[in-house]
Enzyme design. Sequence first.
Site, PDB file in Angstrom:
ATOM      1  N   ALA A  47     -41.469  31.587  38.942  1.00  0.00           N
ATOM      2  CA  ALA A  47     -41.555  32.808  38.139  1.00  0.00           C
ATOM      3  C   ALA A  47     -42.880  32.871  37.380  1.00  0.00           C
ATOM      4  O   ALA A  47     -43.560  33.904  37.370  1.00  0.00           O
ATOM      5  CB  ALA A  47     -40.373  32.893  37.166  1.00  0.00           C
ATOM      6  N   GLU A  67     -47.370  24.472  30.470  1.00  0.00           N
ATOM      7  CA  GLU A  67     -46.382  23.632  31.159  1.00  0.00           C
ATOM      8  C   GLU A  67     -46.170  22.369  30.335  1.00  0.00           C
ATOM      9  O   GLU A  67     -47.109  21.649  30.032  1.00  0.00           O
ATOM     10  CB  GLU A  67     -46.903  23.288  32.561  1.00  0.00           C
ATOM     11  CG  GLU A  67     -46.124  22.205  33.287  1.00  0.00           C
ATOM     12  CD  GLU A  67     -44.639  22.513  33.434  1.00  0.00           C
ATOM     13  OE1 GLU A  67     -44.307  23.587  33.947  1.00  0.00           O
ATOM     14  OE2 GLU A  67     -43.811  21.678  32.987  1.00  0.00           O
ATOM     15  N   ASN A  75     -38.998  22.562  38.046  1.00  0.00           N
ATOM     16  CA  ASN A  75     -37.898  22.325  38.962  1.00  0.00           C
ATOM     17  C   ASN A  75     -38.134  23.027  40.306  1.00  0.00           C
ATOM     18  O   ASN A  75     -37.623  22.599  41.330  1.00  0.00           O
ATOM     19  CB  ASN A  75     -36.602  22.819  38.320  1.00  0.00           C
ATOM     20  CG  ASN A  75     -35.384  22.329  39.045  1.00  0.00           C
ATOM     21  OD1 ASN A  75     -35.253  21.139  39.285  1.00  0.00           O
ATOM     22  ND2 ASN A  75     -34.505  23.243  39.419  1.00  0.00           N
ATOM     23  N   GLY A  80     -35.226  23.179  47.465  1.00  0.00           N
ATOM     24  CA  GLY A  80     -35.252  23.130  48.923  1.00  0.00           C
ATOM     25  C   GLY A  80     -36.270  24.042  49.596  1.00  0.00           C
ATOM     26  O   GLY A  80     -36.402  24.027  50.816  1.00  0.00           O
ATOM     27  N   GLY A  81     -36.953  24.866  48.817  1.00  0.00           N
ATOM     28  CA  GLY A  81     -37.948  25.759  49.411  1.00  0.00           C
ATOM     29  C   GLY A  81     -37.337  26.817  50.316  1.00  0.00           C
ATOM     30  O   GLY A  81     -37.925  27.211  51.321  1.00  0.00           O
ATOM     31  N   ARG A 326     -21.346  28.883  47.399  1.00  0.00           N
ATOM     32  CA  ARG A 326     -21.424  27.544  46.813  1.00  0.00           C
ATOM     33  C   ARG A 326     -20.222  27.189  45.957  1.00  0.00           C
ATOM     34  O   ARG A 326     -19.714  26.086  46.019  1.00  0.00           O
ATOM     35  CB  ARG A 326     -22.697  27.441  45.959  1.00  0.00           C
ATOM     36  CG  ARG A 326     -23.930  27.348  46.818  1.00  0.00           C
ATOM     37  CD  ARG A 326     -25.186  27.388  45.973  1.00  0.00           C
ATOM     38  NE  ARG A 326     -26.358  27.088  46.803  1.00  0.00           N
ATOM     39  CZ  ARG A 326     -27.609  27.120  46.354  1.00  0.00           C
ATOM     40  NH1 ARG A 326     -27.860  27.467  45.108  1.00  0.00           N
ATOM     41  NH2 ARG A 326     -28.608  26.820  47.149  1.00  0.00           N
ATOM     42  N   GLU A 466     -34.557  31.463  36.267  1.00  0.00           N
ATOM     43  CA  GLU A 466     -33.290  30.832  35.896  1.00  0.00           C
ATOM     44  C   GLU A 466     -33.020  30.875  34.398  1.00  0.00           C
ATOM     45  O   GLU A 466     -31.868  30.753  33.962  1.00  0.00           O
ATOM     46  CB  GLU A 466     -33.258  29.376  36.398  1.00  0.00           C
ATOM     47  CG  GLU A 466     -31.874  28.738  36.336  1.00  0.00           C
ATOM     48  CD  GLU A 466     -31.842  27.316  36.896  1.00  0.00           C
ATOM     49  OE1 GLU A 466     -32.822  26.894  37.532  1.00  0.00           O
ATOM     50  OE2 GLU A 466     -30.815  26.629  36.695  1.00  0.00           O
ATOM     51  N   ILE A 482     -35.439  31.777  44.582  1.00  0.00           N
ATOM     52  CA  ILE A 482     -36.900  31.945  44.715  1.00  0.00           C
ATOM     53  C   ILE A 482     -37.284  33.425  44.707  1.00  0.00           C
ATOM     54  O   ILE A 482     -38.165  33.822  43.948  1.00  0.00           O
ATOM     55  CB  ILE A 482     -37.454  31.210  45.957  1.00  0.00           C
ATOM     56  CG1 ILE A 482     -37.039  29.724  45.910  1.00  0.00           C
ATOM     57  CG2 ILE A 482     -38.982  31.337  46.014  1.00  0.00           C
ATOM     58  CD1 ILE A 482     -37.641  28.863  47.017  1.00  0.00           C
TER      59      ILE A 482
END
Lengths: 498, 498
Positions: A47, A67, A75, A80-81, A326, A466, A482
């Site tokens: 983001a 950062e 994260n 998992g990309g 999930r 998130e 993503i």
Amino acid sequence: MGRRNFIKGMAAASAAVATPALALSEPAKGIKWDKQVDIAIIGSGFAGLAAAIEAKRLGGNNIEIFEKMAVYGGNSAINGGLFAAPNTPLQAKEGRKDSPDTMVADQLKAGRGIADEKILRHVAEHAMEALQMTLDAGAEYHPYLQQLGGHSVPRTYQTTVSCGGGITQPLLKECKKLGVTLSNRTKFEGFLLDEQGGVEGIKVRRGYYFGKEDGGNLEHIKVGKGVIVATGGFAQNINLRMAQDPTLTSEVGCTNAKGATGEAMLEMFRVGAVPVHMAHIQSGPWASPDEGGFGYVSNYSIYNFPHSIAVDRRTGLRFMDEIADRKTRADAQLERRDEQGNPNPPLMITSYKQSKQHPTAKKVLKYGVGWKFDSVEALAEHFGVPLAPLKQQIEEYNGYVKTGVDKQFGKNMAKAKGKYLEAPFTVVRLWPKVHYCQGGVQINPRAEVLNSMTGKPISKLFAAGEVTGGTHGVSRLGSCSIPECMVMGMTAARTILA
Amino acid sequence: MGRRNFIKGMAAASAAVATPALALSEPAKGIKWDKQVDIAIIGSGFAGLAAAIEAKRLGGNNIEIFEKMAVYGGNSAINGGLFAAPNTPLQAKEGRKDSPDTMVADQLKAGRGIADEKILRHVAEHAMEALQMTLDAGAEYHPYLQQLGGHSVPRTYQTTVSCGGGITQPLLKECKKLGVTLSNRTKFEGFLLDEQGGVEGIKVRRGYYFGKEDGGNLEHIKVGKGVIVATGGFAQNINLRMAQDPTLTSEVGCTNAKGATGEAMLEMFRVGAVPVHMAHIQSGPWASPDEGGFGYVSNYSIYNFPHSIAVDRRTGLRFMDEIADRKTRADAQLERRDEQGNPNPPLMITSYKQSKQHPTAKKVLKYGVGWKFDSVEALAEHFGVPLAPLKQQIEEYNGYVKTGVDKQFGKNMAKAKGKYLEAPFTVVRLWPKVHYCQGGVQINPRAEVLNSMTGKPISKLFAAGEVTGGTHGVSRLGSCSIPECMVMGMTAARTILA
């Protein structure tokens, strides 16, 4: 595979748990400013990076990303990309019919009635733009689509490195090229507020070392146009996640980077942001108790679920649709506990012929978190599964592969076509790990953070990814984070510079 | 019963919706205090009144209750007056075996794994003390126990007036007798904080008229020992409840008093309280679309569910265990929507012989929100229910009354023993209304409000009752709010004066 190793695996994930430091906002009046920026971005994941790039493209200037960790990417860099988008070049190539409407409908279903349809639609409509931003920056993807749990069609790209770093690295390079100022080891410590409660600046601590809250130097930074908070979730904040769900103790594994402790979100609540859906914390149903964090098995099983079965080792029988959403799958696994309430990780069984198509199979076997068996007998003996029911289950399942209809759990068998379960097999063990926080601060589709008393935007405060709550409802679909992070990051930049 | 009346009924409940005013906490430093109290109690419902009485009994002095509305009692005064406690005199008289453990087990089940066992146990263990406080103050109860949905034994007292006012009125009188200062039309407007973020005082607006946010006079009140926030839920705050669940629009009925807008809770988030379970908002499955608010039907159906059936008018068949927990039943009713997604209120059918045992039956018939029929044929014709399946359903159900085993939905038939369904019948229509917020600020079993960054109590800040979150988990059992409010109110006083 003894219980000792099992517990070792569980503990590894949450070894490094930080208590977030005391962040405190205060009135800006009378503050001596150390610096001024136009746009301050807190966090360097999907983001934050997308927000910075978009801001630069729109002609923005004097943009700084803060950062708190030593390494950029947060994260995002270790997930998992996986990137879901409708109407992509790969869908065209594979002849898949899809649309933003279809993607939104899939997500609303998983959200169980409380997802934010407006934001989901906004994200789905701009997901291809965001994917294009990663391609332009040099991200590389596998040349095929995956169909993840809860998605009605294959629409998920995955980076060739099977990891979010395959996106954050190119975006980071792009940021540098565009002249975005990047500051690592710089922790957000609170807002500086104007007299109406709007944001006028931020406090940051430069030279910060994670877990050492009073080192470094405090700086007061005046913000000309806006602050974009893009700090991710709070899955590593044990107190906060246990406040929502007392079962999520430090013993429970977690896929997240250790910096996912949520203090910027908490600080937004302190300046009046609306807490939304904090109780909805998602566990990943593809994780393994035999390794720490996201590990190798998560990617392995996400890829293999469509053409695999998951069985209870005590019965040898399936107990869920392996590509349900999930929450459905994590709940089904957690119900496999033994009589004493201890975890009883189910087995995921895949034809070796299929699993070796994805690069993670090799790693899973190499690092001893997956096993290869030449026969169903050897598999059953190793794990103590009753042989006869397991054999019958495999035979029955192969019948579903043939007919395309799963009579046990209604699994969508389209991606399993022709992929019969047959020896040799690869097997991994499954047990859910804390993965994603659906809760966070309420935003509108312009990425503006809303004031809990007035319902109106808090001046100059934006959030994306998130750290925001409510978009996905009860359960987020895989590979939808993503696009959300990137689209809402880009949206924040657009709102600020419009 | 046309759709017009139906919608009228729905709208009546939420006609008066207020936007909470902008409350803002600020540093106490330099404030000129208008007054000092030892204990400030915000809100005059069960929790606030019990806190004040307990504080006085412990020798406390200079205690003031601040109530924003003109009338004391808040939402507590208009609820059903249902009070669950284990090991009570009525249980002894009726020969019911019960214990705090059993009550906690019932509640944990409804909480679906995320309730706060420590607080539930603390409340169950002190519930009888709280009941005694109401008896000592002069509250009067029906001479029999009820068994509400999700409770494994009858343990629920109900005031003879079938209303919470039967408790708040005596407690209020007791407060006056004990010398508690009572201030109505006095709105809490924020905290005054010390340099560590603890509470040093509060701002209140005296002479406040609900909905008129700038009238009256602002006062700064220094607090010697502690502030107890006991302001209830936010079911009437449409923005906030829609942020958690977009389906809870202003069109959806609500049983709460109009003052239940949640601004003190929001202000606690602003001084660092942890938001917990905000997404879990409970709808009452015993409400009627034919009247506004809690109305008459709620009490009527709570009493009658054990010996009644609820049927879908399109099929004439049952669709739920009529005494399952609230969420199970509300979800089952909401699934009865028609093909266009419009409400399709189920019918609750009771033998007139049974329903007339409770005083609400008369009122339900008198005010036209319930109907009496001499035969099943007349009932079926009036509501357009297919007759044959309805007749068969009643016959089948009467078989369960006889055997004591409900083969359709596993309802506990103990309280239905000998109570066959037979003409004449009384009938009401059911449709869920927003009733209770499981979410709020996190507290510990000492009623201390915890700081989201440190996990430690915020100095001098206490909370009790519906404004707190996490105690009940996903679904609160009926009649468990009054004991919680009162015990945690008493507990706050004990912690402060210990």
